[in-house]
Design an enzyme around this catalytic site. Structure first.
Site, PDB file in Angstrom:
ATOM      1  N   ARG A 227       6.467   1.584   2.647  1.00  0.00           N
ATOM      2  CA  ARG A 227       6.774   0.190   2.342  1.00  0.00           C
ATOM      3  C   ARG A 227       7.523  -0.433   3.515  1.00  0.00           C
ATOM      4  O   ARG A 227       8.447   0.179   4.062  1.00  0.00           O
ATOM      5  CB  ARG A 227       7.609   0.091   1.059  1.00  0.00           C
ATOM      6  CG  ARG A 227       6.864   0.461  -0.229  1.00  0.00           C
ATOM      7  CD  ARG A 227       5.758  -0.548  -0.521  1.00  0.00           C
ATOM      8  NE  ARG A 227       5.075  -0.283  -1.773  1.00  0.00           N
ATOM      9  CZ  ARG A 227       3.938   0.407  -1.874  1.00  0.00           C
ATOM     10  NH1 ARG A 227       3.390   0.919  -0.780  1.00  0.00           N
ATOM     11  NH2 ARG A 227       3.350   0.584  -3.053  1.00  0.00           N
ATOM     12  N   GLU A 256       5.683  -8.519   5.385  1.00  0.00           N
ATOM     13  CA  GLU A 256       4.544  -8.702   4.486  1.00  0.00           C
ATOM     14  C   GLU A 256       4.903  -9.568   3.284  1.00  0.00           C
ATOM     15  O   GLU A 256       6.036  -9.574   2.817  1.00  0.00           O
ATOM     16  CB  GLU A 256       4.046  -7.341   3.989  1.00  0.00           C
ATOM     17  CG  GLU A 256       3.308  -6.535   5.035  1.00  0.00           C
ATOM     18  CD  GLU A 256       2.794  -5.239   4.465  1.00  0.00           C
ATOM     19  OE1 GLU A 256       1.983  -5.273   3.541  1.00  0.00           O
ATOM     20  OE2 GLU A 256       3.227  -4.176   4.953  1.00  0.00           O
ATOM     21  N   HIS A 287      -1.680  -2.557   6.506  1.00  0.00           N
ATOM     22  CA  HIS A 287      -1.449  -1.982   5.174  1.00  0.00           C
ATOM     23  C   HIS A 287      -2.761  -1.459   4.578  1.00  0.00           C
ATOM     24  O   HIS A 287      -3.141  -1.773   3.446  1.00  0.00           O
ATOM     25  CB  HIS A 287      -0.820  -3.025   4.232  1.00  0.00           C
ATOM     26  CG  HIS A 287      -0.079  -2.389   3.092  1.00  0.00           C
ATOM     27  ND1 HIS A 287       1.002  -2.984   2.479  1.00  0.00           N
ATOM     28  CD2 HIS A 287      -0.249  -1.214   2.442  1.00  0.00           C
ATOM     29  CE1 HIS A 287       1.458  -2.217   1.503  1.00  0.00           C
ATOM     30  NE2 HIS A 287       0.710  -1.127   1.469  1.00  0.00           N
TER      31      HIS A 287
END
Length: 453
Positions: A227, A256, A287
């Protein structure tokens, strides 16, 4: 049972659920507020990341029985509040762990061998060999932070590289045959490569920060396929500039969702991000670490399997529930073995789901029991204490009686003989326990209940 699909997924998901008797509705474009007006009509929802499932949404979902997240993490769901309402949370970390592990390994190899840089040079007519010597993984120490489903999958793929693999996790006893669990301080002292495999939680926000980076004894390569918000990008860039981090492979970015979509249109790129996109020591991907052709199908199939296993629509009743992965906490490893056993055959859905559930923490439990039984067998084996630890009460009673008889008759030769024999039994069994792998110990003494040697 009515299910609302809020994101597009592999078609098998709707096909198999429909064939099993579920009523499926699709709504991929309506805003969250509009969905909240109709969500009370549905028993289940299936989502990826279109919007956050918060308290307002859950309060409106008065009939909701489950939320299926076609992915690994559940950070876009208020999990604790959902649990208070008795809502099942179903995720599929098993589905894209292979994709994530292979992507992380590919990025690492590319980074250490400067493949991005040399590819650009060759395309520009530059042919430099000595200046572009790379580095080998062999002989180095790879440190994995967060040893759950994804961390374990990555460690398994390092098996053939002749390197040392260690892991750090906030939960004890999650190490396995692929990675030895160590303290954070040990990892900082020895690691040459760091790979992050943690979900997004309050505990992991900016986990990789200036203080943690400066605590490493050696410069290291850094990989993040987990993450973006787990990394303080400014601290990462400072470490790249100073050489504390040799190179970084980033599939996820701190920017993001909140601002990434608009970055390039308004030219307001954060300074740290400008450094990342210009640096030859940084490898970026959008991602997509868990985003393969195969994982799309696996994720959908696993969600189908779990829904059908929990809610048997044909019998119109809720089945006896296995433990469903309700949140990919970053310390939770669901099994030690690589499982590519999602089953596309609908009549085996329940069996497949039970495999995932039953193989969850059995090796962790086996490891604890192995160590305890082994130590007790060596120290107190002559009175059978280790047998009681394993649940072999009959054998334990036999050894306990023999041991007591040995003590009572210790004034005679027969007493010493009895204690010697029972002591040898305990010693041998203790050594056998401690030298077995967790998997062998589990299969031999927990599942198959082999009593003696």
């Amino acid at each position: 049972m009515k299910i609302l699909h809020l994101d597009k997924n592999h078609p098998l998901l709707i096909e198999q659920l429909t064939a099993t008797g579920f009523e499926n509705h699709e709504n991929y474009y309506a805003p969250k507020e509009a969905i909240e007006q109709i969500i009370h009509q549905y028993d289940g929802i299936i989502i990826r990341s279109r919007f956050t499932i918060d308290r307002t949404f859950l309060d409106a979902a008065t009939n909701l029985k489950f939320i299926g997240r076609v992915g690994a993490g559940l950070e876009n769901i208020d999990c604790e509040y959902a649990k208070t309402k008795g809502i099942e949370l179903i995720a599929a970390p098993e589905g894209n762990r292979t994709a994530v592990a292979e992507h992380a390994l590919g990025m690492l190899l590319s980074l250490m061998n400067k493949l991005k840089h040399v590819d650009n040079e060759v395309r520009s007519g530059i042919w430099k060999r000595e200046e572009n010597r790379g580095f080998e993984i062999e002989g180095k120490t790879v440190g994995i932070i967060g040893y759950g489903v994804m961390g374990k999958a990555f460690a398994q793929r390092l098996k053939g590289f002749n390197c040392t693999v260690i892991c750090y996790d906030i939960k004890p006893n999650v190490g396995d045959q692929h990675a030895r669990q160590v303290s954070l301080e040990h990892l900082q002292q020895h690691a040459d490569i760091i790979s992050l495999h943690t979900p997004q939680t309050s505990q992991t926000y900016h986990l990789i920060n200036r203080e943690l980076i400066n605590g490493f004894r050696k410069p290291f390569w850094f990989i993040n396929t987990a993450r973006g918000k787990s990394v303080d990008t400014i601290a990462l860039v400072d470490a790249l500039r100073s050489g504390k981090i040799i190179g970084a492979a980033l599939d996820v970015l701190e920017y993001e969702k909140s601002s990434f979509e608009n970055m390039f249109s308004d030219n307001e790129l954060p300074e740290a991000f400008q450094y990342l996109i210009k640096s030859d020591h940084v490898l970026l991907s959008p991602h997509i670490a868990g985003w393969t052709i195969e994982s799309k199908e696996k994720l959908a199939q696993i969600i189908v399997n779990k829904i059908i296993a929990i809610f048997n629509q044909k019998n119109n009743k809720t089945m006896e529930k296995e433990s469903v992965p309700n949140e990919e906490q970053w310390f939770t490893g669901k099994d030690n073995k690589q499982q590519n056993q999602y089953n596309p055959q609908q009549n085996q859905n329940q069996h497949t789901y039970q495999n995932y559930s039953q193989q969850g923490n059995h090796l962790q439990d086996a490891n604890s029991k192995k160590i305890l039984a082994g130590i007790l067998a060596i120290i107190l084996g002559h009175i059978g204490i280790h047998k009681f630890v394993l649940g072999y009460n009959n054998e334990g009673i036999i050894l306990l009686i023999l041991g007591l008889v040995g003590y009572v008759t210790a004034c005679l030769i027969i007493g010493y003989f009895i204690l010697l024999v029972t002591g040898i039994i305990g010693l041998v069994e203790g050594i056998i326990y401690l030298t077995k792998t967790d998997e062998d110990f589990y299969n031999t003494y927990v599942r198959n209940k082999k009593s003696w040697f």
